[in-house]
Structures are given as C-alpha cells and as structure tokens.
Design a protein around this motif. Sequence first.
Motif, PDB file in Angstrom:
ATOM      1  N   GLN A  17       8.034   4.862 -35.903  1.00 14.40           N
ATOM      2  CA  GLN A  17       8.375   3.635 -36.990  1.00 14.40           C
ATOM      3  C   GLN A  17      10.550   4.079 -37.455  1.00 14.40           C
ATOM      4  O   GLN A  17      11.140   3.221 -37.842  1.00 14.40           O
ATOM      5  CB  GLN A  17       8.127   4.544 -38.644  1.00 14.40           C
ATOM      6  CG  GLN A  17       6.851   4.136 -38.859  1.00 14.40           C
ATOM      7  CD  GLN A  17       6.262   4.500 -40.366  1.00 14.40           C
ATOM      8  OE1 GLN A  17       6.280   4.697 -41.008  1.00 14.40           O
ATOM      9  NE2 GLN A  17       5.388   4.137 -40.750  1.00 14.40           N
TER      10      GLN A  17
ATOM     11  N   LYS B 269       8.432  10.069 -29.328  1.00  8.82           N
ATOM     12  CA  LYS B 269       6.934  10.033 -30.168  1.00  8.82           C
ATOM     13  C   LYS B 269       5.850  10.713 -30.870  1.00  8.82           C
ATOM     14  O   LYS B 269       4.843  11.099 -31.408  1.00  8.82           O
ATOM     15  CB  LYS B 269       6.902   8.518 -29.970  1.00  8.82           C
ATOM     16  CG  LYS B 269       7.203   7.533 -29.645  1.00  8.82           C
ATOM     17  CD  LYS B 269       6.614   6.621 -28.678  1.00  8.82           C
ATOM     18  CE  LYS B 269       7.266   5.084 -29.000  1.00  8.82           C
ATOM     19  NZ  LYS B 269       6.530   4.339 -27.563  1.00  8.82           N
TER      20      LYS B 269
ATOM     21  N   ALA C 181      14.656   3.797 -33.361  1.00  8.98           N
ATOM     22  CA  ALA C 181      13.490   4.203 -32.811  1.00  8.98           C
ATOM     23  C   ALA C 181      13.124   4.343 -31.642  1.00  8.98           C
ATOM     24  O   ALA C 181      14.196   3.802 -30.763  1.00  8.98           O
ATOM     25  CB  ALA C 181      12.372   2.388 -33.461  1.00  8.98           C
TER      26      ALA C 181
END
Length: 339
Positions: free
Chosen positions: A159, A147, A254
């Motif tokens: 996302q 992330k 993800a």
Amino acid sequence: MSAAEEVVAEGHQAVEAVPKRAMTLGTGTSLVVLAALLIAPVFVKNFIIFQMTMLLIYGLAVLALNILTGGSGQFSLGQSAFYAVGAYTTAVLMEYFNVNYALTLPIAGVVCFGFGFLFGQPALRLSGVYLALATFALATAMPQLLKLNFLEHWTGGVQGLVVTKPDAPFGLPMSQDMWLYYFTLAVTLAIYVFSVNLLRSRSGRAFMAIRDNEIAASSMGVNVALYKTLAFGVSAGITGIAGALGAIAVQFVAPDSFTINLAISLFLGMVVGGVGWLPGSFVGAAFIIFVPNIAEGISKGLSGAVFGVLLFLVIYLVPHGARQLAILGQQLSGKLRKT
C-alpha cells in the motif's frame, strides 16, 4: 590524448584541462536557461510546474547515471533501487519521525552513498554486460524486498506511504507546487555544480582514466578498486537525493513505483541526452517524461509502438544524443560568426 594517457604523462596528478565529456553549456547559454527556469513557473499552471519539477528530479537521476557510466565507464541498470531507497528514507523520516523535508535530503544521500559504495565492492569483479546484469538483478529485487513482512511497518507494504507536501516557508505567497519547484531547482543547481567540479577534479580524472584504460590507470598508481566503488557511491547518493525529492513531489511511495521500468527509463534518458554530457541529462529527462505523452496523444491504443518509432528515429538521426546536436550547434554558430 586520452584521459588515461594524460594520467600516465602527469604521473597520475590532476590535470587542469577540462574533460571533453564533462563539457557544459557556455556561460551565456547557461544564464538564458537559468532565467527561463526561474521565470517559467509564473506563467504556467500547477500541473505544468509539477511536470517541470519531475523533469529536474529525473534529470538529477540521469546525471548520476552519467557520472557512473560516462565518467567511470561502469554500466548500471539498477538506479531505480537507489532511487527507491532515497524515496523511502525521506518518506519514513518525514512521516514517522517528523524530520523537516529539507533535512531528509542529505540523510537520503548519505544512506544511498553507503548502499552504493557497499554494492560496488562485490561488483568490482564484474564489468560490461555482467555488471549491467548484476545491477539489473538489484533493480528487479528491490520492489519485492520493500514488500517483506518485517519491513511492512516502515514501508507500508504494497500500500505504500503517503508523504505530506510542504508549504512555502515564511508565508511566501506561492503554491506548494511552485515552492517545491524552486526548492528542487536550487538543489539541482547545487548538485550540477558539484558534479561538474567533480569531473574536473583529480578524482574525475581518475574516473575517466579507468573508463578509457583500466590497466594503464592501475599501472600509474590509480587505486582502481577505490575509485570504482567511489563512483558507484557518488552516483547512488545523487540518485537517492533525486528519489527523496520525487517522494515529496509525488506525495506517495510504493514498491511498484520503482520497478525495472524506471531503471530502463533513466538509462534511456542518459543515451538520448548523450553519454557523459551532463547538460544532456535534463534533455534525456524531458524525453522520458514528455515523449510518452506525445505518443499517447498520437494513438492511445498503440502508444507503445509510437514511442518505439519515435525513439528509433532519435537514435538513428542523432546516435550520440543531444550532445551531438550541441556540437553541431556550436559549429554552426562559429561559421555564422565568421561570415
């Protein structure tokens, strides 16, 4: 005679006998299972085919952990990190560089092999529960690393990335799910054969010598540091290929898909299937895929509790996993033949 004793006796030369913990299914049973896997998709719906594909993919990841833990005796709770790296490698190559999905698999395997080999270097100082904690830290950190802002352009941040599922080549009359299943089955068979041969080879004997008695293996000339890191690299490479296949099958990656829960599930699958027994990897994968659904069907509000009870019963009744059932089945079959 243990593997370590065999290494001592042979002067750390390769031993021809098949390692007991690399025990595989008999030829007849293997052919029956293979025939069932080839025929089953013709008679079931696409959702069942998807579940069968995921069973093979998780089976590969559990098999990789089996090589590391059952083969070399190193405990790892960080397989989800290697699975994530493999998945993102394939997703980035497919979506940003238009690389063919089949070509991304070896690339993901090589990337994860290097990652695992490098991680194995500092992990050489650790063993047992301390190594498990170090790999646990890796699995916990990986979703957060994915992330980070400077990686967001490639990873999609929180996302994630959408992956395009491939069509069947050459105009074959089959759905995307069916083609991907057969493609995954072919990759699984190739890796399974490679894994069996690896554990039967000199390197496999070195793995198991280290697992049984590290000091004895070292005293006879086995390069403990090299083979420990090699085991980590091979395990990470296979896990990375499984992650790449998972990204294609699910069509989405993800960071939150690769949490510590995935690592624990893979470890659980190894235990249920039988530590060190390669066919049990796929039995363990079936357990972690289907038993939670069964538990939810029994009680949606208490699905976690039901799953815990079912897991407790399995561990209590067959503490050595599916491998124990296979041995009992062989013994029963032998008695029936005599009578």
